[in-house]
Design an enzyme around this catalytic site. Structure first.
Site, PDB file in Angstrom:
ATOM      1  N   ASP A   1       4.551  -8.467   6.254  1.00  0.00           N
ATOM      2  CA  ASP A   1       4.675  -9.081   4.934  1.00  0.00           C
ATOM      3  C   ASP A   1       3.337  -9.684   4.545  1.00  0.00           C
ATOM      4  OD1 ASP A   1       5.221 -10.573   2.691  1.00  0.00           O
ATOM      5  OD2 ASP A   1       6.916 -11.669   3.558  1.00  0.00           O
TER       6      ASP A   1
ATOM      7  N   CYS B   1       4.527  -0.108 -12.365  1.00  0.00           N
ATOM      8  CA  CYS B   1       5.004   1.082 -13.080  1.00  0.00           C
ATOM      9  C   CYS B   1       6.208   0.685 -13.928  1.00  0.00           C
ATOM     10  CB  CYS B   1       5.343   2.205 -12.110  1.00  0.00           C
ATOM     11  SG  CYS B   1       6.366   1.719 -10.719  1.00  0.00           S
TER      12      CYS B   1
ATOM     13  N   ALA C   1       0.769  -1.242   0.000  1.00  0.00           N
ATOM     14  CA  ALA C   1       0.000   0.000   0.000  1.00  0.00           C
ATOM     15  C   ALA C   1       0.802   1.295   0.000  1.00  0.00           C
ATOM     16  CB  ALA C   1      -0.952  -0.005   1.200  1.00  0.00           C
TER      17      ALA C   1
ATOM     18  N   PRO D   1       3.247   4.407  -0.826  1.00  0.00           N
ATOM     19  CA  PRO D   1       3.045   5.461   0.170  1.00  0.00           C
ATOM     20  C   PRO D   1       1.599   5.808   0.463  1.00  0.00           C
ATOM     21  CG  PRO D   1       3.626   6.432  -1.927  1.00  0.00           C
ATOM     22  CD  PRO D   1       3.716   4.943  -2.122  1.00  0.00           C
TER      23      PRO D   1
END
Length: 433
Positions: free
Chosen positions: A286, A357, A236, A238
């Protein structure tokens, strides 16, 4: 009595930038890490010059060579020369101080400019500034009223406009105009000139506006969790996508937001609190170790794992970065683990959005292909159809039934960061292709 030019020191900002550039080129160190280590310079100024160099380094080095700058002045330190030329031709168009290096580069300004112009090279046009309205704290109507008060003019396009029409309208915006994005209603688009203007704006400081690239907003838009649903954001921090999910759900329901980095977890907690996200439960740890009893009733999952970041436009690269096959192999292995965990561990899951990304197939189509092979209870939905077919770039057609259903946002054609998106849905019992 005035100082002689050779006794005048080069401004600290130029020396610090040249030092970083030299370390990055010689030692192949990360620009981001080197900037973080610099204690005596203005960080935003460093970043601006190095970004200009990153975007135009071929033109800069060619201009230096054609103008004979280093050949004529062998005592001029090459990295300092590159920094000064960058600032003079592609940056602020002027140089501070009267040190000998500064005076030398100034004296070559006409030759350098001619070299750049003669090659037909133009400064790389930046993409627009995207601002997302945080509807937890601010409505679209309030935002439009505020912008009108600041004398911004809204540029509108017809409801039936094509995606290409929309892109043309964005490219032709006047400096005092803004637009509402055609895919994500809460995203506002401003002329590139105003990129830094919004960074310190009060609406951004108070989290009524969130600075988030349009491409990354597509993740929550496509996952589309209904109001009142239960969502898991597996990686999640930043927290930009987490806050957007909260907006999509109108701050009603439950979002479990997981992060395993302690520093990034603190950032996640801070932004979700400041952004008024009442339904977000930040969780440190994790995600691969968490099972359904920790996050009961999860119906929608966002998987946005660590990736190479090759699509991010704010990355600063000062030399050609060879494709690191070993790193991509390791990243893909982790991505497959996390995405498969999302598919296997949560019995109530209905839909999963996978986002990177990255522009590398190893992290994108190949991860999707492998996860579908080992998790046949899921199928791909068409991202393009989910955007009313108003999108151009999809995945690689060499991956049958996969490429056409995935989505790419590409910097040059979509005017955004580079991202990849895939949308999975749980099959109904007995459902086949």
């Amino acid at each position: 009595m005035s100082k002689k030019p050779h006794s005048v020191k080069v401004p600290t900002q130029y020396r610090a930038t040249a030092k970083i550039l030299k370390s990055a080129l010689q030692q192949r160190k990360s620009i981001k890490a080197l900037i973080a280590e610099e204690k005596h310079a203005r960080v935003r100024s460093l970043q601006a010059v190095l970004k200009h160099y990153s975007d135009n380094r071929g033109a800069i080095e060619s201009a230096i060579e054609q103008a004979g700058l280093l050949k004529d002045n062998p005592s001029l330190e090459p990295c300092l020369a590159k920094v000064l030329v960058t600032e003079l031709i592609f940056g602020r168009k002027q140089l501070n101080g009267d040190s000998r290096p500064v005076q030398t580069v100034r004296s070559y300004q006409e030759k350098l400019q001619q070299a750049v112009s003669g090659a037909g090279i133009q400064k790389k046009a930046p993409n627009p500034r995207y601002v997302r309205i945080n509807t937890n704290l601010y409505s679209l109507a309030e935002a439009l009223e505020h912008l009108a008060g600041e004398e911004w003019r809204r540029k509108e396009i017809p409801a039936d406009a094509s995606y290409d029409d929309f892109l043309k309208a964005v490219k032709s915006m006047e400096e005092d105009e803004f637009m509402i994005d055609m895919h994500v209603e809460g995203v506002l688009i401003f002329h590139p000139k105003w990129g830094s203007y919004w960074v310190t704006h009060d609406l951004v400081r108070t989290k009524k506006f969130i600075l988030q690239n349009k491409a990354t907003c597509l993740a929550a838009e496509l996952l589309a969790p209904p109001v009142g649903s239960t969502v898991l954001d597996m990686c999640a921090a930043p927290g930009m996508k987490t806050t957007h999910l909260c907006n999509v759900m109108q701050n009603k329901g439950r979002i479990y937001a997981v992060e395993q980095s302690a520093d990034r977890y603190r950032d996640l907690c801070d932004i979700t609190e400041q952004a008024g996200c009442e339904i977000v439960s930040p969780t440190f740890g994790d995600v691969l170790t968490f099972l359904p009893d920790r996050f009961p009733g999860v119906e929608y999952i966002l998987v946005d794992p660590s990736c190479s970041g090759s699509g991010m436009q704010n990355r600063i690269t000062v030399c050609d970065e060879p494709k690191d096959d070993r790193r991509l192999y390791l990243l893909a292995g982790l991505q497959i683990k996390i995405l498969s965990h999302a598919m296997n561990a949560f019995p109530d899951v209905k839909r999963i959005a996978y986002c990177t990304c990255s522009l590398w197939k190893e992290e994108n189509e190949q991860v999707v292909q492998r996860c579908l092979q080992i998790n046949p209870s899921f199928k791909l939905l068409s991202c393009k159809k989910a955007l009313r077919n108003k999108w151009n770039n999809v995945g690689d057609k060499e991956y049958p039934k996969i490429g056409k259903n995935c989505l790419y946002a590409l910097p040059d054609s979509d005017l955004t960061d580079g991202i990849f998106l895939a949308l999975f849905e749980k099959r109904r019992e007995g459902e086949k292709d």
